[in-house]
Structure formats: structure tokens, C-alpha cells
Write a protein that holds these residues in place. Structure first.
Motif, PDB file in Angstrom:
ATOM      1  N   GLU A   1      11.311  -9.015 -17.305  1.00 49.62           N
ATOM      2  CA  GLU A   1       9.851  -8.912 -17.103  1.00 49.62           C
ATOM      3  C   GLU A   1       9.394  -9.487 -15.664  1.00 49.62           C
ATOM      4  O   GLU A   1       8.330  -8.691 -15.016  1.00 49.62           O
ATOM      5  CB  GLU A   1       9.134  -9.817 -17.772  1.00 49.62           C
ATOM      6  N   PRO A   2      10.187 -10.104 -14.926  1.00 49.02           N
ATOM      7  CA  PRO A   2       9.796 -10.138 -13.303  1.00 49.02           C
ATOM      8  C   PRO A   2      10.066  -8.712 -12.563  1.00 49.02           C
ATOM      9  O   PRO A   2       9.124  -8.636 -11.964  1.00 49.02           O
ATOM     10  CB  PRO A   2      10.733 -11.192 -12.970  1.00 49.02           C
ATOM     11  N   LEU A   3      11.114  -8.120 -13.018  1.00 47.91           N
ATOM     12  CA  LEU A   3      11.151  -6.670 -12.454  1.00 47.91           C
ATOM     13  C   LEU A   3      10.146  -5.862 -12.879  1.00 47.91           C
ATOM     14  O   LEU A   3       9.468  -5.141 -11.943  1.00 47.91           O
ATOM     15  CB  LEU A   3      12.531  -6.189 -12.705  1.00 47.91           C
ATOM     16  N   ARG A   4       9.613  -5.928 -13.984  1.00 45.58           N
ATOM     17  CA  ARG A   4       8.567  -4.885 -14.460  1.00 45.58           C
ATOM     18  C   ARG A   4       7.209  -5.380 -13.550  1.00 45.58           C
ATOM     19  O   ARG A   4       6.496  -4.433 -13.186  1.00 45.58           O
ATOM     20  CB  ARG A   4       8.261  -5.020 -15.935  1.00 45.58           C
ATOM     21  N   LEU A   5       7.374  -6.671 -13.408  1.00 51.18           N
ATOM     22  CA  LEU A   5       5.949  -7.081 -12.710  1.00 51.18           C
ATOM     23  C   LEU A   5       5.963  -6.551 -11.192  1.00 51.18           C
ATOM     24  O   LEU A   5       5.108  -6.105 -10.814  1.00 51.18           O
ATOM     25  CB  LEU A   5       5.778  -8.843 -12.662  1.00 51.18           C
ATOM     26  N   ASP A   6       7.176  -6.863 -10.642  1.00 56.52           N
ATOM     27  CA  ASP A   6       7.413  -6.219  -9.285  1.00 56.52           C
ATOM     28  C   ASP A   6       7.196  -4.538  -9.334  1.00 56.52           C
ATOM     29  O   ASP A   6       6.258  -4.335  -8.158  1.00 56.52           O
ATOM     30  CB  ASP A   6       8.786  -6.325  -8.823  1.00 56.52           C
ATOM     31  N   LEU A   7       7.515  -3.929 -10.194  1.00 60.97           N
ATOM     32  CA  LEU A   7       7.137  -2.232 -10.247  1.00 60.97           C
ATOM     33  C   LEU A   7       5.764  -2.182 -10.425  1.00 60.97           C
ATOM     34  O   LEU A   7       5.093  -1.126  -9.461  1.00 60.97           O
ATOM     35  CB  LEU A   7       8.158  -1.889 -11.333  1.00 60.97           C
ATOM     36  N   LEU A   8       4.919  -2.898 -11.058  1.00 63.66           N
ATOM     37  CA  LEU A   8       3.758  -2.619 -11.219  1.00 63.66           C
ATOM     38  C   LEU A   8       2.814  -3.131  -9.836  1.00 63.66           C
ATOM     39  O   LEU A   8       1.732  -2.358  -9.398  1.00 63.66           O
ATOM     40  CB  LEU A   8       3.032  -3.492 -12.433  1.00 63.66           C
ATOM     41  N   GLN A   9       3.373  -4.079  -9.236  1.00 64.98           N
ATOM     42  CA  GLN A   9       2.728  -4.555  -8.208  1.00 64.98           C
ATOM     43  C   GLN A   9       3.185  -3.605  -6.850  1.00 64.98           C
ATOM     44  O   GLN A   9       2.247  -3.284  -6.058  1.00 64.98           O
ATOM     45  CB  GLN A   9       3.305  -5.900  -7.800  1.00 64.98           C
ATOM     46  N   ALA A  10       4.330  -2.945  -6.931  1.00 64.66           N
ATOM     47  CA  ALA A  10       4.552  -2.001  -6.115  1.00 64.66           C
ATOM     48  C   ALA A  10       3.732  -0.551  -6.228  1.00 64.66           C
ATOM     49  O   ALA A  10       3.234  -0.277  -5.180  1.00 64.66           O
ATOM     50  CB  ALA A  10       6.160  -1.559  -6.261  1.00 64.66           C
ATOM     51  N   GLU A  11       3.508  -0.111  -7.535  1.00 63.69           N
ATOM     52  CA  GLU A  11       2.823   0.926  -7.549  1.00 63.69           C
ATOM     53  C   GLU A  11       1.474   0.622  -7.219  1.00 63.69           C
ATOM     54  O   GLU A  11       0.809   1.491  -6.580  1.00 63.69           O
ATOM     55  CB  GLU A  11       2.782   1.400  -9.048  1.00 63.69           C
ATOM     56  N   LEU A  12       0.784  -0.576  -7.483  1.00 62.30           N
ATOM     57  CA  LEU A  12      -0.441  -0.979  -6.994  1.00 62.30           C
ATOM     58  C   LEU A  12      -0.575  -1.218  -5.552  1.00 62.30           C
ATOM     59  O   LEU A  12      -1.526  -0.398  -4.879  1.00 62.30           O
ATOM     60  CB  LEU A  12      -0.909  -2.377  -7.429  1.00 62.30           C
ATOM     61  N   ALA A  13       0.422  -1.309  -4.839  1.00 60.15           N
ATOM     62  CA  ALA A  13       0.343  -1.279  -3.234  1.00 60.15           C
ATOM     63  C   ALA A  13       0.568   0.015  -2.828  1.00 60.15           C
ATOM     64  O   ALA A  13      -0.290   0.177  -1.659  1.00 60.15           O
ATOM     65  CB  ALA A  13       1.857  -2.016  -2.800  1.00 60.15           C
ATOM     66  N   LEU A  14       1.076   1.021  -3.483  1.00 57.79           N
ATOM     67  CA  LEU A  14       1.113   2.289  -2.998  1.00 57.79           C
ATOM     68  C   LEU A  14      -0.236   2.916  -3.282  1.00 57.79           C
ATOM     69  O   LEU A  14      -0.629   3.896  -2.353  1.00 57.79           O
ATOM     70  CB  LEU A  14       2.339   3.179  -3.923  1.00 57.79           C
ATOM     71  N   SER A  15      -0.878   2.517  -4.267  1.00 57.82           N
ATOM     72  CA  SER A  15      -2.391   3.075  -4.504  1.00 57.82           C
ATOM     73  C   SER A  15      -3.275   2.801  -3.428  1.00 57.82           C
ATOM     74  O   SER A  15      -4.003   3.067  -3.065  1.00 57.82           O
ATOM     75  CB  SER A  15      -2.863   2.936  -5.665  1.00 57.82           C
ATOM     76  N   ARG A  16      -2.747   1.628  -2.766  1.00 56.71           N
ATOM     77  CA  ARG A  16      -3.957   0.851  -1.764  1.00 56.71           C
ATOM     78  C   ARG A  16      -3.109   1.184  -0.445  1.00 56.71           C
ATOM     79  O   ARG A  16      -3.713   0.410   0.635  1.00 56.71           O
ATOM     80  CB  ARG A  16      -3.687  -0.536  -2.097  1.00 56.71           C
ATOM     81  N   GLN A  17      -2.338   2.197  -0.162  1.00 52.27           N
ATOM     82  CA  GLN A  17      -1.879   2.614   0.868  1.00 52.27           C
ATOM     83  C   GLN A  17      -1.051   1.523   1.822  1.00 52.27           C
ATOM     84  O   GLN A  17      -1.198   1.234   2.979  1.00 52.27           O
ATOM     85  CB  GLN A  17      -2.930   2.973   1.770  1.00 52.27           C
ATOM     86  N   ASP A  18      -0.277   0.528   0.929  1.00 51.40           N
ATOM     87  CA  ASP A  18       0.499  -0.353   1.597  1.00 51.40           C
ATOM     88  C   ASP A  18       2.084  -0.194   1.255  1.00 51.40           C
ATOM     89  O   ASP A  18       2.605  -0.927   0.464  1.00 51.40           O
ATOM     90  CB  ASP A  18      -0.028  -1.696   1.045  1.00 51.40           C
ATOM     91  N   PRO A  19       2.449   0.597   1.920  1.00 55.74           N
ATOM     92  CA  PRO A  19       3.975   0.985   1.605  1.00 55.74           C
ATOM     93  C   PRO A  19       4.880  -0.085   2.002  1.00 55.74           C
ATOM     94  O   PRO A  19       6.054  -0.205   1.300  1.00 55.74           O
ATOM     95  CB  PRO A  19       4.155   2.457   2.547  1.00 55.74           C
ATOM     96  N   ALA A  20       4.535  -0.893   2.836  1.00 57.31           N
ATOM     97  CA  ALA A  20       5.472  -2.116   3.203  1.00 57.31           C
ATOM     98  C   ALA A  20       5.650  -3.056   1.878  1.00 57.31           C
ATOM     99  O   ALA A  20       6.850  -3.191   1.879  1.00 57.31           O
ATOM    100  CB  ALA A  20       4.894  -2.679   4.524  1.00 57.31           C
ATOM    101  N   THR A  21       4.700  -3.396   1.547  1.00 54.59           N
ATOM    102  CA  THR A  21       4.522  -4.182   0.333  1.00 54.59           C
ATOM    103  C   THR A  21       5.776  -3.465  -0.824  1.00 54.59           C
ATOM    104  O   THR A  21       6.584  -4.018  -1.415  1.00 54.59           O
ATOM    105  CB  THR A  21       3.309  -4.490  -0.061  1.00 54.59           C
ATOM    106  N   ALA A  22       5.146  -2.188  -1.165  1.00 53.54           N
ATOM    107  CA  ALA A  22       6.000  -1.507  -2.000  1.00 53.54           C
ATOM    108  C   ALA A  22       7.426  -1.511  -1.887  1.00 53.54           C
ATOM    109  O   ALA A  22       8.105  -1.580  -2.790  1.00 53.54           O
ATOM    110  CB  ALA A  22       5.473  -0.133  -2.228  1.00 53.54           C
ATOM    111  N   LEU A  23       7.952  -1.299  -0.601  1.00 55.10           N
ATOM    112  CA  LEU A  23       9.068  -1.141  -0.246  1.00 55.10           C
ATOM    113  C   LEU A  23      10.010  -2.694  -0.318  1.00 55.10           C
ATOM    114  O   LEU A  23      11.131  -2.492  -0.839  1.00 55.10           O
ATOM    115  CB  LEU A  23       9.363  -0.489   1.279  1.00 55.10           C
ATOM    116  N   ARG A  24       9.179  -3.697   0.186  1.00 54.72           N
ATOM    117  CA  ARG A  24       9.791  -4.831  -0.120  1.00 54.72           C
ATOM    118  C   ARG A  24      10.212  -5.225  -1.624  1.00 54.72           C
ATOM    119  O   ARG A  24      11.088  -5.676  -2.039  1.00 54.72           O
ATOM    120  CB  ARG A  24       8.745  -6.210   0.529  1.00 54.72           C
ATOM    121  N   LEU A  25       8.987  -4.862  -2.671  1.00 58.26           N
ATOM    122  CA  LEU A  25       9.383  -5.043  -3.949  1.00 58.26           C
ATOM    123  C   LEU A  25      10.396  -4.228  -4.675  1.00 58.26           C
ATOM    124  O   LEU A  25      11.009  -4.837  -5.763  1.00 58.26           O
ATOM    125  CB  LEU A  25       7.927  -4.883  -4.528  1.00 58.26           C
TER     126      LEU A  25
END
Length: 631
Positions: A104-128
Motif C-alpha cells: 500500500e505505501p508503494l501504491r500511494l507513492d504511485l498515485l502521488q507521482a501521477e498527481l504530481a505529473l498532472s500538476r507539471q511537477d516532474p521532480a516530485t514524480a521522479l523522486r517518488l
């Protein structure tokens, strides 16, 4: 916007698994009502009603004690499946990761990474998506890699994004694989020609990225040398089985469709290919091979006609489609959103795109002949070359491949000319810079003991070569000459071809009966006009189109395996392109004869396995655009 999504069915399945077997705290008992509500929410997701499913999970989170974050995560995943990742933002913000368990923690990271990409925040998505200590279950690995590739691309790291997508390739299939391949090559093209060349030069031949870099360079218009074909094991090797012998790799589909133009400009070529196809089909029956029924469809030589013929073949129950023939037809068939039935295309598309994962390409490419001419010259110790070609498209394509391969093998192009007037070629010879050397006799057969390390490559039609070579003799040019198959008409003409004595050229082995196990060329040509002269190569091509049918999957899955074919030794690369290794022949006393006698090798099999029953004879033509049936 997401560049690639897993298939909806797979995603629904994963969501259902998470819902029913998710990592719910084992020390907290669930009431029957809660269990029923959770199953109802999961059922809504399975039905594709993601918004209702998300609301149901949020209701469970509000009512549950100790499992709120588990249900919020499922709600957020349902919003994602609905394509509304932004709707999940508020829910994600409420989730406390320390209360999650298992994956579940990894699934949360993936959702947050996808949300970051939708908000034009690739740095956060890459970290996650780049946490090295994270253990990733197989069910989530593709999604993690895809998000990482998107984050890299959005950060400007096109090379890293392409490399990540290429790592995903073998795990994908169908539409997902086709889309991922297009994106990987698109990213490589953005890297640029200069950088790609530099990276390719530093790679070892077994680097998995090399073929992708070559493909990207080719799509950018750069002529590249292709990796050497490895021929290790012929298909169809006899293997001992319980009570019978079977041939390794042989697996015929239940029904085959053959798509060829029955009218228009390509009707004559189609006749040779179709008759060659059924000649090999009948020969397989004589070898007691199980053969599927074959239906022939008229593609009319047009993109629209090819797509309609393919769709009709699918509707009629075909399990493999062979064809269509022209480049525009192939591009149209490959351009469909999905290919429900695998394809063996008899050409390469004109848009330079890779074949789909369920498609293979097989064609008579002049580039193949040009590259193998360069290899042949280098193997003879000739590392300097002059190039003389006609203005035909095939000649220029062969010359481009020749130059790229020669350079890759350490050779040097000393001069080149495109000849337009074959009645007076002296100007063209001067343009090419070919030196005039003293004749050592009347025999123009290439002599590898000569001190020179220079040869001439030509690509032109027979009548053009017959005019060129006597003028080269007059000009005291006696260098060894190597040519593409276009220099030979396909049948012997000792009087007309005597001026070509000494010229070596690559060609299909069947024309010289150089491949054991195939029907005799001379016997067939005596009976069938479609197998004579210029049609002979197309006839051999058609024979191999059938011979490939039962071995396509094996060739793709077993690098180094090859089919001893009529048009050459055939092997498949990682992209599903069937590549040919040709035989070399030489004109002597006006007659073309193979240099090596034949392609006889140890353990060369016939093209089909034994069967217990004899199939019915096959028909070979269609009329009025309606499919005819064979088998």
C-alpha cells in the motif's frame, strides 16, 4: 495526459484484488456489514462504475475504525481509473502512510507521482518513482516504470526515459507494446543525431540499446549499419518424441489468409508470389506436413482495400494473415488501432514505424543486398570501394546501405557516381574517380591474390550493366566488381551476359537450386511462367512466405535460429523483421553460377514436420475479389 495505460481489464482486475485481498490490519475484525459493503464497492469498480466505487469506499472510510486509510487508498485508485486523478487529491492528502501495510505505501507513492505529473511537477514524480530501497511487486512494476519514464521525459531526460521504456518492452504486448515502442523511439529521436551516433559508437554489439538507437537514427534519415545476422540453428530440427519424430518449432495456425492485389499495377507480381506460396504449400503436403486451410483475398493494391481484406479475413476466422504486399497497404493495416489477428506483412511500411508486437515484416529490400555486398568485399580483403549506380530508387537505397556497412566494417568509400547515360559512361567514371590500371589479361574474374584492396560496387539493371562493363574494359579499369541481384535477369542468357563475366552478385539461392529441400527451380520454371526471369525472385519470396508461417513464433523467440529459405537464410530480429542472408554467384562464360555450390549444411531440415494424414490439394487463386479456399 497519460502516455500509456495498462489495459482496462488488467487495471480492473488489480483494483479488485487490492479491494478483496488488500493489506487490511489483521488485528481488527471486520463486521459482516463492512465486508458486504467492501465487496459491493469492489463490484462497482469491476463494472467500470469507478465514481460510484470511489464514493462507496469513502463512505466505508468514514464508518471504519482502523481501516480509514486503506479505504481512502482504494477510493483514490478508483478515481484514477475514472481518469480523474485530480479528484483523488483531497483523499490522498488525508492518507497517513504509516498506517498502510504491504504494497500500500508503494501504491500511494504511485498515485502521488501521477498527481504530481498532472500538476507539471516532474521532480516530485521522479523522486517518488526512484526510491532504490523499495521492493516492487511484479503487479506494480510496469506502472512504476511507466511513471518514471514520464517523469524523466518531463524533466528533459529523453535518454533516460527512452531507456526505461525499452526495459519495459519485453513485458508488454499488443497495443500497449506498440504504443510504448513509438514513445521510446520518439524520445530517442529527441536526443538528436549527433548524440545518438556518439552513444552508439561507445556501445558493445550486445548492448540492448544499440538496435533501438539504430532504429531511431534510421527514422531520422541516417543510413546505419545493421548488426550482423547470427545463424546458429536451423528451425525444424528433428527431435525425438514419444512414438514419433517431431520438428522443433513447427506450429501451424488453424487458418491462414493470404492478402495480395488481384488487379492493378501489382497483379503480375502478385501472381508470382501467390503461385510460389502455393508451390511451397503443396510441397509441404508431400513432406506429410499438417497444413491449415488458406483463403486468398484481393487487397486491390490500395490502403483501403488492404484494411477491408484484413478485416474480412478476421471475420472469416483467419488465425494468421500473410500480406498485404505494397508499402502503403502494410502501413494502413499496421495503422489500425488493434490487430486482432497476427500479420506477416510482405513488405515494410512506408512510414518507418516498427511493426506491432503481433506483426512481422518480410520483404525483398535493396538495403539488404547493399549491406551484404559491403560485407562480402571486406571479407575478400577489399576495404576500398568505388560505387557506380543507376538513378533508380532501388540502386540508391542499396548504395546508402553499402556505404554505411562499409564504414562500419572499417572500409573506405573512394568515390561514387550516379550514371544517367549508359551509352557513354566515361564522364561518370571520372566523377567517381576510378583509376585506370593496366590490364593483366583478358580474364576479368576477381583475383583476391592481387595486391590491390579496391573493388567496385554496382547496382543497376542487366542492360545497363551490359553497356557499362565493356566501356570499363576500354578504359583499362579491371578492378573486381560486385553487384546487387538486379544485374541478373533471373535466367541464363550466355550471349547477352558474356560481357558480365567476373561480376559477383548476391541473390536468392533457389534460382540456382542451391538450397537443399526445396522444389527444383528448373522444373517449376519449365511449367510455370510466373517462376521465370524476373518473376523467379518473387516466386521464391512467395515460397518463403508460406515456409515462414509455422515458424514465425519460434524465430522471434529464439535468436540465432533461422529458416533455410528459397530467398535466403531467414532470421527474425527483436522487432519482428525477417532478415535475409543471400547466396553469392558469379558470371562465367555468360552463365550465372553460385560461388559455393550450394547451401548444404549439417542437419539442414526440410521445411515441415511429418504428419499422419495427407491434406487435400490447395487451390491458388481468387476471382472477382472473393476469397478462394485452399486446403
Amino acid at each position: 495526459m497519460r502516455l500509456m495505460r495498462l489495459s482496462r481489464a488488467a487495471a480492473i482486475g488489480l483494483l479488485l484484488v487490492f479491494a478483496l485481498t488488500g493489506c487490511i490490519p489483521t488485528n481488527v475484525q471486520r463486521s459482516p456489514a463492512e465486508i458486504a459493503a467492501a465487496r459491493s464497492a469492489a463490484a462497482l469498480a469491476q463494472q467500470g462504475r469507478y465514481e460510484q466505487s470511489a464514493q462507496a469506499y469513502l463512505a466505508l472510510a468514514a464508518q471504519s475504525t482502523g481501516r480509514q486509510d486503506h479505504y481512502r487508498l482504494l477510493a483514490a485508485e478508483a478515481w484514477r481509473q475514472e481518469g480523474q486523478i485530480e479528484h483523488a487529491a483531497a483523499t490522498l492528502a488525508q492518507i497517513r502512510s504509516r498506517r498502510l501495510s504491504g504494497d500500500e505505501p508503494l501504491r500511494l507513492d504511485l498515485l502521488q507521482a501521477e498527481l504530481a505529473l498532472s500538476r507539471q511537477d516532474p521532480a516530485t514524480a521522479l523522486r517518488l518513482t526512484s526510491q532504490p530501497s523499495t521492493t516492487v511487486p511484479p503487479s506494480l512494476l510496469l506502472r512504476l516504470d511507466e511513471l518514471r519514464a514520464r517523469a524523466m521525459a518531463a524533466s528533459g531526460d529523453n535518454w533516460g526515459a527512452a531507456r526505461t521504456r525499452i526495459q519495459m518492452d519485453s513485458q508488454l504486448s499488443g497495443f500497449d507494446q506498440s504504443q510504448n515502442r513509438r514513445q521510446a523511439l520518439g524520445l530517442l529521436r529527441k536526443v538528436g543525431i549527433a548524440s545518438l551516433k556518439q552513444r552508439a559508437a561507445a556501445m558493445t554489439p550486445d548492448d540492448r540499446m544499440l538496435s533501438w538507437v539504430d532504429e531511431a537514427l534510421s527514422q531520422l534519415g541516417v543510413a546505419v549499419a545493421r548488426p550482423q545476422i547470427t545463424l546458429q540453428q536451423p528451425v525444424g530440427t528433428l527431435m525425438p518424441g514419444p512414438g514419433a519424430n517431431v520438428r522443433e518449432g513447427y506450429e501451424a495456425p488453424a487458418q491462414v489468409a493470404l492478402l495480395l492485389p488481384g488487379d492493378g499495377n501489382y497483379a503480375a507480381a502478385s501472381t508470382s508470389i501467390r503461385e510460389g506460396f502455393f508451390a511451397a504449400y503443396i510441397n509441404a503436403g508431400q513432406n506429410h506436413a499438417p497444413r491449415p486451410p488458406v483463403r486468398v483475398y484481393n487487397s486491390h493494391g490500395t490502403p483501403d482495400g488492404a484494411v477491408k481484406a484484413y478485416q474480412q479475413a478476421v471475420e472469416d476466422g483467419a488465425k494468421l494473415v500473410v500480406g498485404p504486399l505494397t508499402r502503403s497497404e502494410v502501413a494502413a493495416v499496421f495503422g489500425q488501432a488493434q490487430l486482432p489477428v497476427p500479420v506477416l506483412a510482405l513488405n515494410h511500411p512506408d512510414n518507418r514505424q516498427l511493426p506491432a508486437s503481433d506483426a512481422s515484416e518480410f520483404g525483398l529490400l535493396p538495403e539488404t543486398e547493399g549491406a551484404q555486398a559491403a560485407d562480402h568485399m571486406v571479407e575478400r580483403g577489399l576495404r576500398h570501394a568505388y560505387v557506380l549506380i543507376s538513378g533508380d530508387d532501388f540502386a540508391q537505397r542499396a548504395a546508402s546501405a553499402f556505404k554505411a556497412e562499409l564504414a562500419a566494417r572499417g572500409g573506405q568509400l573512394d568515390g561514387m557516381a550516379i550514371l544517367t547515360n549508359f551509352t557513354s559512361v566515361l564522364g561518370g567514371l571520372k566523377t567517381a574517380g576510378i583509376p585506370m590500371i593496366a590490364s593483366t589479361g583478358t580474364d576479368t574474374t576477381p583475383d583476391t591474390t592481387n595486391a590491390t584492396d579496391t573493388g567496385i560496387f554496382i547496382s543497376m539493371r542487366p542492360n545497363q550493366a551490359r553497356m557499362l562493363l565493356p566501356q570499363m574494359q576500354v578504359a583499362n579499369i579491371h578492378l573486381p566488381i560486385f553487384a546487387t541481384s538486379h544485374v541478373f535477369t533471373g535466367s541464363d542468357n550466355a550471349t547477352a551476359d558474356r560481357d558480365l563475366d567476373g561480376v559477383e552478385f548476391c541473390d536468392a539461392p533457389w534460382l540456382f537450386n542451391a538450397q537443399p529441400g526445396l522444389p527444383n527451380h528448373d522444373d517449376i520454371a519449365a511449367r510455370l511462367p510466373a517462376a521465370r526471369d524476373g518473376g523467379a525472385r518473387l516466386f521464391a519470396f512467395g515460397m518463403d512466405a508460406w515456409n515462414l508461417v509455422p515458424y514465425l513464433d519460434w524465430l522471434r523467440e529464439h535468436p540465432g535460429s533461422y529458416l533455410p529459405g528459397a530467398s535466403g537464410q531467414l532470421a527474425a530480429d527483436q522487432f519482428g523483421r525477417v532478415r535475409r542472408v543471400l547466396i553469392w554467384a558469379r558470371f562465367q562464360d555468360g552463365l550465372a553460377r553460385p560461388l559455393g555450390g550450394s547451401l548444404q549444411m549439417d542437419d539442414v531440415p526440410s521445411s515441415a514436420p511429418p504428419a499422419t494424414t495427407e491434406p487435400a490439394p490447395a487451390g491458388s487463386s481468387s476471382t472477382g475479389g472473393n476469397p478462394s479456399t485452399a486446403g
